[in-house]
Design a protein around this motif. Structure first.
Motif, PDB file in Angstrom:
ATOM      1  N   LEU A 471     -30.534 -10.588  21.270  1.00  0.00           N
ATOM      2  CA  LEU A 471     -30.249 -10.373  19.849  1.00  0.00           C
ATOM      3  C   LEU A 471     -29.624  -8.994  19.633  1.00  0.00           C
ATOM      4  O   LEU A 471     -28.706  -8.835  18.821  1.00  0.00           O
ATOM      5  CB  LEU A 471     -31.531 -10.518  19.030  1.00  0.00           C
ATOM      6  CG  LEU A 471     -31.330 -10.716  17.519  1.00  0.00           C
ATOM      7  CD1 LEU A 471     -30.658 -12.053  17.244  1.00  0.00           C
ATOM      8  CD2 LEU A 471     -32.657 -10.643  16.777  1.00  0.00           C
ATOM      9  N   GLY A 472     -30.090  -7.987  20.365  1.00  0.00           N
ATOM     10  CA  GLY A 472     -29.491  -6.660  20.257  1.00  0.00           C
ATOM     11  C   GLY A 472     -28.035  -6.652  20.679  1.00  0.00           C
ATOM     12  O   GLY A 472     -27.197  -5.966  20.069  1.00  0.00           O
ATOM     13  N   LEU A 473     -27.713  -7.431  21.699  1.00  0.00           N
ATOM     14  CA  LEU A 473     -26.335  -7.479  22.204  1.00  0.00           C
ATOM     15  C   LEU A 473     -25.381  -8.203  21.260  1.00  0.00           C
ATOM     16  O   LEU A 473     -24.169  -8.200  21.484  1.00  0.00           O
ATOM     17  CB  LEU A 473     -26.307  -8.130  23.587  1.00  0.00           C
ATOM     18  CG  LEU A 473     -26.953  -7.303  24.707  1.00  0.00           C
ATOM     19  CD1 LEU A 473     -27.126  -8.152  25.962  1.00  0.00           C
ATOM     20  CD2 LEU A 473     -26.121  -6.058  25.022  1.00  0.00           C
ATOM     21  N   THR A 474     -25.905  -8.839  20.210  1.00  0.00           N
ATOM     22  CA  THR A 474     -25.028  -9.436  19.204  1.00  0.00           C
ATOM     23  C   THR A 474     -24.520  -8.406  18.203  1.00  0.00           C
ATOM     24  O   THR A 474     -23.741  -8.747  17.310  1.00  0.00           O
ATOM     25  CB  THR A 474     -25.754 -10.557  18.421  1.00  0.00           C
ATOM     26  OG1 THR A 474     -26.816  -9.990  17.643  1.00  0.00           O
ATOM     27  CG2 THR A 474     -26.302 -11.624  19.363  1.00  0.00           C
ATOM     28  N   LYS A 475     -24.940  -7.131  18.341  1.00  0.00           N
ATOM     29  CA  LYS A 475     -24.587  -6.123  17.349  1.00  0.00           C
ATOM     30  C   LYS A 475     -23.654  -5.041  17.895  1.00  0.00           C
ATOM     31  O   LYS A 475     -23.470  -4.014  17.253  1.00  0.00           O
ATOM     32  CB  LYS A 475     -25.865  -5.474  16.788  1.00  0.00           C
ATOM     33  CG  LYS A 475     -26.760  -6.450  16.044  1.00  0.00           C
ATOM     34  CD  LYS A 475     -27.976  -5.767  15.450  1.00  0.00           C
ATOM     35  CE  LYS A 475     -27.646  -4.972  14.211  1.00  0.00           C
ATOM     36  NZ  LYS A 475     -27.534  -5.791  13.005  1.00  0.00           N
ATOM     37  N   ILE A 476     -23.067  -5.263  19.083  1.00  0.00           N
ATOM     38  CA  ILE A 476     -22.159  -4.231  19.604  1.00  0.00           C
ATOM     39  C   ILE A 476     -20.757  -4.798  19.855  1.00  0.00           C
ATOM     40  O   ILE A 476     -20.163  -4.626  20.901  1.00  0.00           O
ATOM     41  CB  ILE A 476     -22.715  -3.542  20.870  1.00  0.00           C
ATOM     42  CG1 ILE A 476     -23.093  -4.545  21.960  1.00  0.00           C
ATOM     43  CG2 ILE A 476     -23.908  -2.682  20.523  1.00  0.00           C
ATOM     44  CD1 ILE A 476     -23.445  -3.858  23.282  1.00  0.00           C
ATOM     45  N   ASN A 477     -20.248  -5.467  18.812  1.00  0.00           N
ATOM     46  CA  ASN A 477     -18.852  -5.883  18.806  1.00  0.00           C
ATOM     47  C   ASN A 477     -18.048  -4.806  18.086  1.00  0.00           C
ATOM     48  O   ASN A 477     -18.105  -4.702  16.862  1.00  0.00           O
ATOM     49  CB  ASN A 477     -18.712  -7.233  18.101  1.00  0.00           C
ATOM     50  CG  ASN A 477     -17.259  -7.619  17.880  1.00  0.00           C
ATOM     51  OD1 ASN A 477     -16.340  -7.001  18.412  1.00  0.00           O
ATOM     52  ND2 ASN A 477     -17.036  -8.653  17.086  1.00  0.00           N
ATOM     53  N   TYR A 478     -17.318  -3.997  18.855  1.00  0.00           N
ATOM     54  CA  TYR A 478     -16.563  -2.887  18.260  1.00  0.00           C
ATOM     55  C   TYR A 478     -15.138  -3.291  17.881  1.00  0.00           C
ATOM     56  O   TYR A 478     -14.311  -2.445  17.582  1.00  0.00           O
ATOM     57  CB  TYR A 478     -16.530  -1.700  19.216  1.00  0.00           C
ATOM     58  CG  TYR A 478     -17.901  -1.234  19.627  1.00  0.00           C
ATOM     59  CD1 TYR A 478     -18.816  -0.792  18.680  1.00  0.00           C
ATOM     60  CD2 TYR A 478     -18.298  -1.268  20.957  1.00  0.00           C
ATOM     61  CE1 TYR A 478     -20.089  -0.387  19.047  1.00  0.00           C
ATOM     62  CE2 TYR A 478     -19.561  -0.857  21.340  1.00  0.00           C
ATOM     63  CZ  TYR A 478     -20.453  -0.420  20.385  1.00  0.00           C
ATOM     64  OH  TYR A 478     -21.708  -0.022  20.756  1.00  0.00           O
TER      65      TYR A 478
END
Length: 518
Positions: A471-478
Motif C-alpha cells: 500500500l505504501g508503494l502505491t504512493k510514490i508515483n512521481y
C-alpha cells in the motif's frame, strides 16, 4: 456495527501510509505536504535549466505555462459548497512555493521545429519510417545541443502537436499503403536476431527503423537513454485545450483542470531535475529493498525472445532500472521464467547497488512479480543475495470482478481494506473510498489485488507487513501528484519500462535512473 459470522474471513484495515517531507514533517497527501512543508530534501539545484522542443506555437504555449507555474493556480470555482466537496483537488501555490524551484521563462533553451516538415514526415508512406523520421526531427536539436553547447540542460520538454500524437502511434492492426506486413518485418528482423537488444544507434539506417515499434513517445524515451537525458512529453492540447475545439465549439479532448496540470508538470520537473524525489514513504522499515520484475516480448522477434529487467525502489523513493539479457523466457503456459545465470546476474546488480548507496546489504529484499518463480530462478535469486538478506518472492495479481466487497451494502469499501486468506495469501483493496479526500476515484466498484507470498529464504514475513508495504508503494508515483495509485510502483510501471527497453534504438548502461523511463 457489522457482525461477522465465525466462518467469515478475517478482515483488516491498513491506515493510509504517511509521506515524509521537509524538516521531518509528514502528511498522507503529497499536495498537502508540498504546500505546507516542501520537498523532503529540498532542491539541490533551485534554478533549473529547461530545454524545449516543439513548433513555434508549441514553444509559445510552454512559455505561457512556464509563467503560469510561477504563480498560484486556483481549482475551478463552481460554488463554495462544491469546492469544499472536491478534496481530491488542490490549488497550486506556485513552483517556488511548493517545490523551491525557479524557472525563468526568458531563460528557456528553445528549438523550433517547422510544422511543414512535421506534416511531411508523419505522412511518409511506410509507418515505421514516418515515426522514425518524426522522432529524428525532435531529437536532432537535442543531439546538436549535447555535442556543441556548453550549457547543460536539466530536462528536455517535447511539446507534441496533435498531428504527431494522432499519427505516430502503433496502427492497432490497421495497415497503411506501403507498410510492411508482419512477415516482411520478421524477415528483416531475422537477419538481425543475433544482435543485442540495445545495439541501435541514434542515426538509424533504413533497416534499423524496423527494430523500433512505431511509437513516437517510446522512441523519444528509448533514444534519449544514450544521452542520459531525462525528458517530459506534453501535448499541445494539454497546455491549451481551449485552442483546439471541435465543430460544436468544445475542446477536442477532455483534460484535467489547470491546477492539476500545474501540480503534475511541477512534480515531473522536480523529480527529473533533482537528486532526490519530492517525497518519500515515511514509515517504511529500514533496510528494506523492493524489486519489480519486468518482462516484455521483443516485437516481431522470430523466436519470440523476451527482454527482462528489474526495477529497484527504496523507501526514499529512489528508482533504478537494471537491464538483463534477452532470451526465451516465456514458457508454453505464457509465464516468464529466467535462467539461473541471468536471474543471479540481475539480482546481483540490485544488491550491489544497494550496498553502494547504504554501505550494507539489505535486511529484506522483496521481489514483486505477476507470476510465480520456478526452482532454478529462485535458487539463483537467493544465491545472488548475502546470507543475512531475507529474499522474499511476492506475486501481485490484478483481479477483474471475481471478488467484490461493499461498505454498508452499496458503497465501495475503504482503500486499505484487506481480507486475509492465510499466512501467505490476501486480497488488498489498494483502490477504494478514501476518507481523506472523501471520494473514490474510480469508474466502477473497486477490484482488489490478489497478493501471495510465494517463497522466502529466511522465513516468511507477516502477511500484514507485506500488505502495508505494498500500500505504501502505491504512493510514490512521481509522474503525477496524485493521492495514490491502484498498483504499487514495482508493478505499475513494468509495462512502460518494458515498452522502452524492447526498442531497438534503446541504448545506455546496464543500470539507469527510473526517471529516464517515465
Amino acid at each position: 456495527m457489522t457482525v461477522f459470522a465465525e466462518t467469515s474471513l478475517p478482515a483488516t484495515y491498513i491506515e493510509e501510509p504517511r509521506l515524509g517531507f521537509r524538516h521531518g514533517q509528514v502528511s498522507d497527501h503529497p499536495k498537502d505536504g508540498l504546500y505546507l512543508y516542501g520537498p523532503v530534501n529540498g532542491p539541490d539545484r533551485p534554478d533549473i535549466r529547461v530545454g524545449v522542443v516543439g513548433t513555434q506555437h508549441g514553444l509559445s504555449l510552454f512559455r505561457k505555462w512556464a509563467e503560469v507555474l510561477r504563480g498560484e493556480v486556483k481549482i475551478p470555482a463552481r460554488g463554495r459548497r462544491d469546492k469544499l466537496h472536491r478534496l481530491h483537488l488542490s490549488d497550486f501555490p506556485g513552483l517556488e512555493e511548493a517545490f523551491g524551484l525557479r524557472l525563468d521563462p526568458a531563460k528557456l533553451v528553445t528549438y523550433a521545429i517547422d510544422g511543414g516538415r512535421i506534416a511531411e514526415t508523419v505522412n511518409v508512406v511506410n509507418h515505421h519510417e514516418a515515426v522514425a523520421a518524426t522522432a529524428d526531427l525532435f531529437l536532432a536539436p537535442v543531439e546538436r545541443h549535447a555535442a556543441h553547447e556548453e550549457v547543460a540542460i536539466d530536462v528536455w520538454v517535447f511539446v507534441v502537436p496533435e498531428i504527431v500524437f494522432e499519427t505516430c502511434r502503433p496502427n492497432m492492426g490497421k495497415r497503411r499503403k506501403g507498410d510492411l506486413t508482419p512477415g516482411e518485418h520478421g524477415k528483416k528482423q531475422a537477419s538481425r536476431s543475433d544482435l543485442p537488444l540495445l545495439a541501435g544507434v541514434i542515426d538509424q539506417s533504413l533497416e534499423q527503423v524496423f527494430d523500433d515499434v512505431p511509437d513516437f513517445h517510446r522512441q523519444i524515451k528509448a533514444r534519449l537513454l544514450k544521452l542520459a537525458a531525462p525528458s517530459q512529453l506534453v501535448r499541445e492540447t494539454t497546455l491549451a485545450p481551449q485552442e483546439f475545439l471541435n465543430a460544436a465549439g468544445y475542446p477536442r479532448r477532455g483534460t484535467q483542470d489547470e491546477a492539476t496540470v500545474a501540480w503534475n508538470l511541477a512534480t515531473g520537473l522536480f523529480y527529473k531535475t533533482q537528486g532526490s524525489p519530492p517525497w518519500r514513504i515515511a514509515d517504511m522499515r529500514p533496510g528494506v529493498c523492493y524489486v519489480g520484475l519486468v518482462f516484455k516480448l521483443l516485437p516481431n522477434h522470430p523466436q519470440n525472445y523476451v527482454c527482462c529487467a528489474a526495477q529497484m525502489f527504496l523507501s526514499e523513493g529512489d528508482g533504478v532500472v537494471f537491464r538483463g539479457a534477452n532470451g526465451p523466457w516465456q514458457t508454453r503456459e505464457k509465464e516468464f521464467h529466467l535462467s539461473g545465470a541471468v536471474a543471479k546476474n540481475l539480482l546481483s546488480m540490485v544488491v550491489e547497488t544497494y550496498k553502494l548507496k547504504f554501505g550494507a546489504y539489505p535486511a529484506e529484499l522483496f521481489i514483486h512479480g505477476r507470476t510465480s518463480f520456478n526452482d532454478e530462478e529462485w535458487e539463483a535469486f537467493v544465491e545472488a543475495a548475502p546470507q543475512e538478506t531475507n529474499v522474499v518472492g511476492v506475486r501481485i495479481k490484478s483481479t477483474y470482478g471475481e471478488t467484490k466487497l461493499f461498505r454498508d451494502g452499496d458503497y465501495p469499501c475503504l482503500r486499505g481494506t484487506a481480507l486475509i486468506l492465510g499466512e501467505r495469501d490476501a486480497y488488498l483493496w489498494a483502490s477504494g473510498y478514501a476518507p481523506r479526500i472523501d471520494t473514490y476515484l474510480g469508474p466502477e466498484t473497486p477490484n482488489p489485488l490478489y497478493v501471495t507470498v510465494l517463497r522466502a529464504s529466511n522465513g516468511l514475513p507477516q502477511i500484514g507487513a507485506v500488505l502495508t508495504d505494498i500500500l505504501g508503494l502505491t504512493k510514490i508515483n512521481y509522474n503525477a501528484c496524485n493521492f495514490s495509485d491502484a498498483m504499487p510502483v514495482t508493478i505499475r510501471f513494468a509495462d512502460k519500462v518494458g515498452d522502452i527497453l524492447v526498442m531497438g534504438s534503446a541504448a545506455g548502461a546496464e543500470k539507469q535512473p527510473f526517471k529516464f523511463y517515465i
